[in-house]
Each structure stands twice: as C-alpha cells, then as structure tokens.
Design a protein around this motif. Structure first.
Motif, short mmCIF file in Angstrom:
data_model
loop_
_atom_site.label_atom_id
_atom_site.label_comp_id
_atom_site.label_asym_id
_atom_site.label_seq_id
_atom_site.Cartn_x
_atom_site.Cartn_y
_atom_site.Cartn_z
N UNK A 66 0.76 -1.13 -0.13
CA UNK A 66 0.19 0.20 0.00
C UNK A 66 1.03 1.40 0.18
N UNK A 67 0.04 2.37 -0.32
CA UNK A 67 0.93 3.79 -0.55
C UNK A 67 0.31 4.91 0.21
N UNK A 68 1.04 5.21 0.98
CA UNK A 68 0.44 6.40 2.05
C UNK A 68 1.18 7.71 1.41
N UNK A 69 0.30 8.97 1.48
CA UNK A 69 0.85 10.14 1.01
C UNK A 69 0.60 11.08 2.28
N UNK A 70 1.23 11.30 3.12
CA UNK A 70 1.09 12.06 4.39
C UNK A 70 1.95 13.19 4.51
N UNK A 71 2.94 13.45 5.28
CA UNK A 71 4.07 14.49 5.16
C UNK A 71 5.06 14.10 3.99
N UNK A 72 4.93 13.03 3.65
CA UNK A 72 5.71 12.55 2.67
C UNK A 72 5.06 10.97 1.97
N UNK A 73 5.72 10.67 0.89
CA UNK A 73 5.16 9.29 0.49
C UNK A 73 5.91 8.28 1.35
N UNK A 74 4.93 7.30 1.65
CA UNK A 74 5.55 6.15 2.06
C UNK A 74 4.93 4.76 1.34
N UNK A 75 6.16 4.00 0.95
CA UNK A 75 5.90 2.74 0.09
C UNK A 75 5.77 1.66 1.14
N UNK A 76 4.67 0.82 1.34
CA UNK A 76 4.59 -0.03 2.46
C UNK A 76 4.68 -1.57 1.59
N UNK A 77 5.55 -2.40 1.80
CA UNK A 77 5.59 -3.53 1.11
C UNK A 77 5.76 -4.97 2.19
N UNK A 78 4.78 -5.76 1.94
CA UNK A 78 4.69 -6.69 2.81
C UNK A 78 4.86 -6.50 4.35
N UNK A 79 3.64 -5.71 4.67
CA UNK A 79 3.57 -5.22 6.14
C UNK A 79 3.34 -6.06 7.15
N UNK A 80 3.71 -5.90 8.41
CA UNK A 80 2.98 -6.83 9.52
C UNK A 80 2.63 -5.97 10.67
N UNK A 81 1.56 -6.11 11.33
CA UNK A 81 1.28 -5.12 12.39
C UNK A 81 1.67 -5.82 13.63
N UNK A 82 2.27 -5.09 14.47
CA UNK A 82 2.88 -5.67 15.75
C UNK A 82 2.24 -4.77 16.97
N UNK A 83 2.14 -5.36 18.01
CA UNK A 83 1.54 -4.58 19.26
C UNK A 83 0.64 -3.70 19.32
N UNK A 84 -0.59 -4.13 18.70
CA UNK A 84 -1.74 -2.98 18.66
C UNK A 84 -1.99 -2.88 19.90
N UNK A 85 -2.33 -1.60 20.11
CA UNK A 85 -2.92 -1.11 21.72
C UNK A 85 -4.08 -1.80 21.95
N UNK A 86 -4.16 -2.06 23.47
CA UNK A 86 -5.63 -2.61 23.88
C UNK A 86 -6.66 -1.50 23.79
N UNK A 87 -5.98 -0.23 23.69
CA UNK A 87 -7.28 1.06 23.65
C UNK A 87 -7.42 1.17 22.18
N UNK A 88 -8.97 1.14 22.04
CA UNK A 88 -9.53 1.40 20.82
C UNK A 88 -10.10 2.71 20.85
N UNK A 89 -10.47 3.16 19.47
CA UNK A 89 -11.47 4.48 19.43
C UNK A 89 -12.10 4.25 18.08
N UNK A 90 -13.28 5.08 18.35
CA UNK A 90 -14.21 4.85 17.26
C UNK A 90 -14.19 6.10 16.19
N UNK A 91 -14.59 5.93 15.02
CA UNK A 91 -14.42 6.96 13.80
C UNK A 91 -15.23 6.78 12.77
N UNK A 92 -15.48 7.69 11.90
CA UNK A 92 -16.38 7.50 10.72
C UNK A 92 -15.44 7.36 9.66
N UNK A 93 -15.13 6.01 9.12
CA UNK A 93 -13.89 5.75 8.22
C UNK A 93 -14.66 5.87 6.77
N UNK A 94 -13.86 6.23 5.89
CA UNK A 94 -14.25 6.33 4.36
C UNK A 94 -13.30 5.52 3.62
N UNK A 95 -13.86 5.24 2.18
CA UNK A 95 -12.98 4.42 1.50
C UNK A 95 -13.14 4.86 0.03
#
Length: 161
Positions: A66-95
């Motif tokens: 996947x590709x992110x364009x935030x403060x700069x471009x990020x090219x993310x290849x074969x990602x793995x999520x580690x250590x997700x927090x126990x704390x959650x938050x709710x939001x309205x997501x778009x796609x």
C-alpha cells in the motif's frame, strides 16, 4: 493515467481476496504500481476531497503493498502489524472503493508496523491516532477486509454530503 474509474468498487470480488506477498524479483514493478496508486489517489482527492492512502488490491494488483501520502510518500511492502494497543477508538471511516459512504468502526489507538520499503530495506514505524487508523484500514485491504465488514453495528453507515 489511473483515475477514480480504475478503483475497484464495493461488491467487486477481488476486494475480498487475500493478497500475495511482493517477491524481491518484483521490486522493479513496484515503482509502476506506486505511480498508478498515486495517480488514482490524486484523482480521488480532486473529486471527493479525501485520500491519504490506497492499497494495491483497490487497483486489482493483488499484492501486499500500500501507498500512503502524508507528510511524505510511504511505500509499504509486505507489512506486518505488531503490538496493537488494547485501547480502541471509534471513527467514521471512508474508502475510495465507496467514496460516498461512511462507516463507523473501532480501531487500535496505536501500533507498530514492520515492512519493507521501496529499496527492500526493513523498516519499523510506531504510530498512533489517525495514522494508526489509516494503516489498519489499508492493511485490512490486503486481507480482503473492508471497513463495511468492521462496522460497529447495523446503524454504522451514512452517506457523505
């Protein structure tokens, strides 16, 4: 040039497939894929006024990228999520695959993302808040999971506008 019309829309069976890892010998293709992702995201931004990231399967590229364009471009290849927090938050997501629909979801407040960059170098990135949410959204696309499948309840949908 890739545009909004090239983005797979809700209901396309490819959006529900699990993507294959990018292989090192495919690295030369990544530059082209990222160019296509960038163009499609820029078109969404122009038409709909949102877009910080896009996953390869949204253009029918069934790879863990996947590709992110935030403060700069990020090219993310074969990602793995580690250590997700126990704390959650709710939001309205778009796609970008359903740009006029918002879906209320819960996401982890923070996480660490391990991935390969465009030079096939290992990276580790610890994020929180809106960037954590964005990464979870794009990562889900790689596993064939849409935010519609993570809705907090059956009333968690609304039209933009």
């Amino acid at each position: 040039m890739k545009t909004t019309d090239d983005i797979l829309k809700l209901g396309d069976p490819r959006l529900y497939e699990i993507c294959e890892p990018v292989q090192k010998e495919e690295l030369p293709l990544v530059k082209t894929w990222v160019k296509d992702l960038h163009e499609a995201m820029e078109d969404i931004r122009a038409q709909y006024g949102f877009g910080r990231g896009i996953a390869a399967p949204q253009l029918g590229i069934m790879k863990r990228l996947f590709y992110l364009n935030l403060d700069k471009p990020y090219i993310i290849i074969n990602p793995k999520i580690k250590s997700p927090s126990q704390e959650l938050f709710e939001l309205w997501d778009d796609c970008m695959s359903f740009p006029n629909l918002l879906v209320k979801v819960k996401r982890h407040q923070s996480l660490t993302l391990d991935y390969l960059d465009e030079n096939w170098e290992k990276q580790s990135w610890t994020v929180e808040g809106s960037v954590s949410e964005l990464i979870q959204h794009e990562f889900d696309h790689l596993d064939g999971v849409l935010c519609t499948m993570r809705a907090v309840d059956d009333k968690a949908f609304r039209w933009k506008g």
